[in-house]
Scaffold this motif. Structure first.
Motif, mmCIF file in Angstrom:
data_model
loop_
_atom_site.group_PDB
_atom_site.id
_atom_site.type_symbol
_atom_site.label_atom_id
_atom_site.label_comp_id
_atom_site.label_asym_id
_atom_site.label_seq_id
_atom_site.Cartn_x
_atom_site.Cartn_y
_atom_site.Cartn_z
ATOM 1 N N LEU A 17 -9.178 127.763 -104.774
ATOM 2 C CA LEU A 17 -10.126 128.177 -103.757
ATOM 3 C C LEU A 17 -9.414 128.612 -102.490
ATOM 4 O O LEU A 17 -8.404 128.029 -102.111
ATOM 5 N N GLU A 18 -9.930 129.628 -101.855
ATOM 6 C CA GLU A 18 -9.501 129.967 -100.505
ATOM 7 C C GLU A 18 -10.548 129.423 -99.540
ATOM 8 O O GLU A 18 -11.752 129.574 -99.758
ATOM 9 N N THR A 19 -10.082 128.770 -98.495
ATOM 10 C CA THR A 19 -10.997 128.144 -97.547
ATOM 11 C C THR A 19 -10.649 128.537 -96.118
ATOM 12 O O THR A 19 -9.546 129.005 -95.831
ATOM 13 N N SER A 20 -11.618 128.326 -95.246
ATOM 14 C CA SER A 20 -11.402 128.518 -93.815
ATOM 15 C C SER A 20 -11.988 127.310 -93.092
ATOM 16 O O SER A 20 -12.784 126.556 -93.665
ATOM 17 N N CYS A 21 -11.584 127.109 -91.853
ATOM 18 C CA CYS A 21 -12.045 125.940 -91.098
ATOM 19 C C CYS A 21 -12.717 126.376 -89.794
ATOM 20 O O CYS A 21 -12.266 127.329 -89.150
ATOM 21 N N GLU A 36 -12.504 115.082 -85.966
ATOM 22 C CA GLU A 36 -11.262 115.332 -85.225
ATOM 23 C C GLU A 36 -11.513 114.969 -83.773
ATOM 24 O O GLU A 36 -11.916 115.798 -82.965
ATOM 25 N N ARG A 37 -11.349 113.670 -83.463
ATOM 26 C CA ARG A 37 -11.677 113.127 -82.139
ATOM 27 C C ARG A 37 -13.132 113.423 -81.806
ATOM 28 O O ARG A 37 -14.023 112.997 -82.519
ATOM 29 N N ILE A 38 -13.407 114.202 -80.747
ATOM 30 C CA ILE A 38 -14.812 114.463 -80.387
ATOM 31 C C ILE A 38 -15.368 115.685 -81.128
ATOM 32 O O ILE A 38 -16.507 116.072 -80.928
ATOM 33 N N TYR A 39 -14.542 116.273 -81.993
ATOM 34 C CA TYR A 39 -14.965 117.457 -82.740
ATOM 35 C C TYR A 39 -15.100 117.113 -84.229
ATOM 36 O O TYR A 39 -14.654 116.053 -84.693
ATOM 37 N N SER A 40 -15.686 118.035 -84.943
ATOM 38 C CA SER A 40 -15.695 117.935 -86.408
ATOM 39 C C SER A 40 -15.141 119.240 -86.961
ATOM 40 O O SER A 40 -15.420 120.324 -86.442
ATOM 41 N N MET A 41 -14.348 119.127 -88.006
ATOM 42 C CA MET A 41 -13.772 120.301 -88.650
ATOM 43 C C MET A 41 -14.481 120.516 -89.984
ATOM 44 O O MET A 41 -14.445 119.652 -90.870
#
Length: 246
Positions: free
Chosen positions: A169-173, A150-155
């Motif tokens: 599945l339940e997920t979080s970021c 995500e641009r200069i970040y990673s998710m």
């Protein structure tokens, strides 16, 4: 380690249990079922921790293949070994959690080896360590579903649990200022694959691969044209590794 044995023949259960006793430790536990429906009820009601299922394929009420489907829905980190005298059933029984097939007439040669392999897998380091500036993060490898730029970040998408129906599945970021190249360096290539310029997926959570990758939480990712052949081969190798026939 918790082991579950299910076979409709009680003498077979007794023999398998006695063979397992040669390889387990004092902290290990074995549960035995001669009814597949009773096993289903116990799994759905109590949701016990189980590292290894040893299942007969041919059983009344629910057969081993039906139990495999239930176990696949309920468990992320477990292993299934099938006992069979029916070689023709093996192809249908393959799956990501199926680590072996044992013939009833000679399973004693291989059962101990499989138990030790499962124990080694449980005990091996399952943490991914990655650095963000001066901060070092430790993330559970098995819970990483995907990492996307995500641009200069990673998710990072992490698996938390199944929902109340146990079918999604339940997920979080979590967001990190870490490049995808850094993630690629620390994630092993046997289980993870970079499918395009901006996304790495975990094979453990792949539902299907067509012209896109569909994950078990419903997320869909595009595959770069130049990656399709290599991705399908890598995923085939992963599934083959997770389903050895002895």
């Amino acid at each position: 380690m918790n082991i579950v044995i299910c076979d409709d023949e009680k003498h077979t259960i007794r023999d398998i249990q006695q063979e397992c006793m040669h390889f387990i430790r004092s902290e290990d536990h074995i549960d035995c079922f001669s009814s597949s429906k009773e096993l289903k009820k116990w799994l759905v009601t109590d949701r016990p921790s189980v590292e290894l299922f040893i299942l007969d394929i041919e059983m009344p009420e629910m057969n081993g293949l039906q139990l495999k489907e239930l176990i696949t829905e309920l468990y992320r980190d477990t292993n299934i070994v099938f006992l069979t005298i029916h070689k023709e059933m093996m192809e249908k029984a393959f799956g990501k959690k199926v680590i072996g097939f044992l013939k009833k007439e000679d399973y004693r040669q291989y059962l101990g080896k499989l138990i030790e392999e499962v124990r080694t897998e449980i005990e091996r380091d399952t943490t991914v360590q990655i650095q963000e500036g001066k901060v070092v993060h430790n993330l559970p490898r098995q819970k990483i579903l995907s990492v996307c730029a995500e641009r200069i970040y990673s998710m990072v998408t992490l698996v938390s649990m199944y929902n109340q129906d146990w079918n999604l599945l339940e997920t979080s970021c979590e967001m990190y200022r870490i490049s995808l190249n850094q993630w690629e360096d620390v994630l092993d290539t046997e289980n993870f694959f970079r499918i395009n310029r901006s996304c790495i997926i975990h094979f453990m959570y792949v539902k299907t691969i067509t012209d896109k990758v569909i994950m078990e939480n419903g997320e869909t990712y595009n595959i770069s044209a130049g990656k399709r052949t290599a991705l399908k081969k890598a995923y085939h190798d992963y599934c083959e590794k997770m389903a050895r026939c002895l």
